[in-house]
Design an enzyme around this catalytic site. Structure first.
Site: not given
Length: 187
Positions: A62, A72, A132, A169
């Site tokens: 991603h 991140k 995250y 995905d």
């Protein structure tokens, strides 16, 4: 905090110190002023938490495009993941190359994935939880992805069976079918 550079410039492995006693341990996973002193001046504005029930669950690859691109800081708080960053900056000498590291509740390691990199992970234990921090909020209009199993990238996910994927995905485009919104700038 131990900060390790990786083969991809800007992608870092951070290992916080743990202080233990007979009750367990304590760890400071992020300290803005200490990290700024180490050259990591990031302002996190959103925290995310996912749980994946099955082993072999792949989330990724991603990215979030500008103007809402995200740095991140990823950690695994239950179970184990193999966490991956892929250079997605057009013109970068390492475009399409990947780096992976095992993150677990036990080892306490974190992966810093800067803007301009794809991110994904695979679970290596049942009921794995990942948390995250992000430097921008989720913006669906900027959401993008690349196929987790793209042969041009060639990530060795260490799977022993089929991957468990989201619908999104499973149909993500290949790297060669996407024009990256990120451009590499020489330092």
């Amino acid at each position: 905090m131990q900060i390790e550079e990786t083969v991809l410039a800007g992608v870092l492995v951070l290992t916080p110190k743990r202080f233990g006693d007979d009750r367990g341990w304590f760890s400071e996973t992020w300290n803005a002023s200490a990290m700024a002193s180490a050259g990591l001046d990031l302002e996190f504005v959103q925290d995310n938490h996912s749980m994946s029930a099955g082993v072999g669950t792949v989330r990724g690859l991603h990215y979030q495009a500008p103007p809402r691109a995200q740095d991140k800081l990823v950690r695994c708080t239950a179970g184990v993941i193999f966490d991956v960053a892929v250079d997605f900056r057009r013109g970068s000498p390492s475009f399409g190359r990947w780096f992976g590291v095992e993150l677990s509740a036990q080892n306490g390691k974190q992966l810093l994935v800067p803007k301009g990199f794809l991110h994904g992970f695979v679970t290596r234990a049942a009921n794995t939880e990942v948390q995250y921090k992000c430097t921008d909020v989720y913006a669906p209009e900027c959401d993008g992805g690349v196929r987790w199993d793209d042969p041009e990238i060639g990530i060795d996910w260490g799977l022993s069976g089929p991957a468990v994927l989201s619908g999104k995905d499973a149909i993500a485009p290949l790297l060669g079918e996407v024009v990256s919104p990120f451009e590499w700038v020489a330092a």
